[in-house]
Design an enzyme around this catalytic site. Structure first.
Site, PDB file in Angstrom:
ATOM      1  N   ASP A  22     -14.386  67.924 -28.820  1.00 53.31           N
ATOM      2  CA  ASP A  22     -13.801  69.226 -29.173  1.00 53.31           C
ATOM      3  C   ASP A  22     -12.507  69.407 -28.385  1.00 53.31           C
ATOM      4  OD1 ASP A  22     -13.984  71.880 -30.497  1.00 53.31           O
ATOM      5  OD2 ASP A  22     -14.180  72.619 -28.447  1.00 53.31           O
ATOM      6  N   ILE A  23     -11.421  68.883 -28.933  1.00 52.96           N
ATOM      7  CA  ILE A  23     -10.115  68.980 -28.289  1.00 52.96           C
ATOM      8  C   ILE A  23      -9.219  69.836 -29.176  1.00 52.96           C
ATOM      9  CG2 ILE A  23      -8.049  67.683 -27.609  1.00 52.96           C
ATOM     10  CD1 ILE A  23      -9.901  65.354 -26.880  1.00 52.96           C
ATOM     11  N   GLU A  24      -8.920  71.034 -28.730  1.00 52.45           N
ATOM     12  CA  GLU A  24      -8.149  71.968 -29.563  1.00 52.45           C
ATOM     13  C   GLU A  24      -6.810  72.276 -28.895  1.00 52.45           C
ATOM     14  OE1 GLU A  24     -10.573  75.238 -31.011  1.00 52.45           O
ATOM     15  OE2 GLU A  24     -12.397  74.077 -30.657  1.00 52.45           O
ATOM     16  N   GLN A  25      -6.102  71.207 -28.539  1.00 50.46           N
ATOM     17  CA  GLN A  25      -4.839  71.344 -27.812  1.00 50.46           C
ATOM     18  C   GLN A  25      -3.654  71.025 -28.723  1.00 50.46           C
ATOM     19  OE1 GLN A  25      -5.282  68.876 -24.193  1.00 50.46           O
ATOM     20  NE2 GLN A  25      -7.481  69.186 -24.418  1.00 50.46           N
TER      21      GLN A  25
ATOM     22  N   MET B 240     -13.613  73.202 -38.662  1.00 48.99           N
ATOM     23  CA  MET B 240     -13.848  74.558 -38.153  1.00 48.99           C
ATOM     24  C   MET B 240     -13.197  75.586 -39.080  1.00 48.99           C
ATOM     25  SD  MET B 240     -13.358  73.850 -34.055  1.00 48.99           S
ATOM     26  CE  MET B 240     -11.751  73.089 -34.243  1.00 48.99           C
TER      27      MET B 240
END
Length: 370
Positions: A130-133, A196
């Site tokens: 979960d990398i939301e950068q 998502m």
């Protein structure tokens, strides 16, 4: 010569004893009453139901007849692991790391090693990355992120046979919140991606008014875009929200248009930061005392309601319910997607009251494509 042979036999015996004791120790550390439940889950189901869990014990009341994977975003709970395994469901880690750091391949390798060690220690079945950068297209981070997913998948599959590696992506591949990832490359490199499909008002470029967390047409357009990239539908799991947003209206018109405060986000003039997130359980309790009752927006195909607070300010609350989720679940079936899931399983009311029980059962039932 005889002494050397004797010493060799003694050394071999000590080694075998040490290995036996190590195996005994490993077996004794399994937290499950049945040690076989510490074995990783293998194989895949025809339809994936992917559940995020953020901690606590509400997992005991989930619909385990559907669940295939639980991503643990709360504190590690060995009881949850044992129970999930008894139901044939995987339990996977949450994985997050700085995209700037993983440009270095040695940092990537070290991070992957740490995640595998943790997964083995906790008898887990894989990892949800979960990398939301922010990532710029064709940057060093862009290529490093794809490499991370590929290397993580290869390492987990080798070290934990049958394990699952997944990656969370935004509701659309169109650089949402400046996340310009190599989406097709990432999907190819892991078992599947979790889309998502929520927080779709994080960047509002039109008028600043309250709207659905996951508008129907906008949500499905995102999947069309992913498929247009050539991504196999079996690599896509649809994520739906089990929470909504409460907006304070600067002005609420008779036509149910709620003007909201302008809070900029990543270049957009307004965003859902003007609202507050609430789980479905709270929203349904609040709906009972609303001035409007639950309304339906046909354009966005989403429910909402309105109420006034103690300061007489008007509010509009947008959320998803079984009706709106079922419409999206139908797309999953029609387009042959891998499955469906939600953020997050803890959002429902599991208190056991008759009304709450019916509402909760209906939300789980909505995940089944008709």
């Amino acid at each position: 010569m005889q002494g050397l042979l004797s010493a060799g036999r003694e050394g071999g015996a000590r080694l075998l004893l040490a290995l036996f004791l190590q195996l005994q120790l490993s077996a004794s550390t399994c937290p499950c009453q049945d040690p076989s439940l510490c074995n990783p889950i293998s194989g895949s189901k025809d339809f994936e139901v992917f559940v995020f869990d953020v901690g606590g014990k509400t997992w005991k009341f989930y619909d385990w007849s559907q669940i295939t994977t639980v991503a643990t975003f709360g504190k590690y709970d060995p009881e949850l692991m044992c129970y999930a395994h008894s139901k044939g469901a995987r339990v996977v880690l949450k994985g997050d790391v700085s995209v700037k750091e993983i440009v270095d391949p040695f940092v990537r390798a070290a991070w992957i090693g740490q995640q595998i060690d943790l997964a083995k220690k906790q008898y887990m079945d894989g990892i949800n990355i979960d990398i939301e950068q922010e990532v710029n297209k064709s940057s060093a981070e862009y290529y490093a992120l794809t490499a991370l997913v590929k290397e993580t998948t290869e390492a987990f599959h080798k070290e934990i046979p049958g394990s699952q590696v997944t990656f969370d992506v935004a509701w659309s591949p169109e650089c949402i919140d400046k996340r310009c990832y190599n989406y097709s490359g990432i999907a190819d490199s892991c078992d599947f991606v979790f889309v998502m499909s929520y927080d779709e008002q994080s960047q509002v470029w039109t008028e600043c008014i309250a709207g659905a967390n996951a508008p129907y047409n906008q949500t499905l357009a995102g999947y069309d875009d992913y498929l247009d990239l050539g991504i196999n539908p079996k690599k896509l799991v649809m994520g739906v929200p089990w929470y909504g947003y409460d907006y304070t209206c600067l002005h609420l018109s008779m036509a149910h248009v709620c003007s909201i405060e302008k809070i900029a986000f990543r270049g957009a003039p307004c965003s859902d930061a003007a609202g507050r997130q609430f789980p479905y359980s709270v929203i349904m309790n609040q709906a009972n005392s609303s001035i409007s009752g639950i309304l339906w927006n046909e354009e966005q195909k989403a429910p909402y309601f309105e109420y006034k607070d103690s300061h007489n300010a008007s509010h509009q609350v947008w959320f998803d319910n079984p009706r709106s989720i079922s419409l999206k679940a139908a797309y999953v079936k029609e387009h042959g997607l891998r499955g469906i899931g939600m953020w997050n399983g803890n959002c429902l009311d599991y208190s056991g009251g008759s009304v709450a029980r019916k509402q909760t059962e209906a939300m789980w039932e909505a995940l089944k494509p008709k």
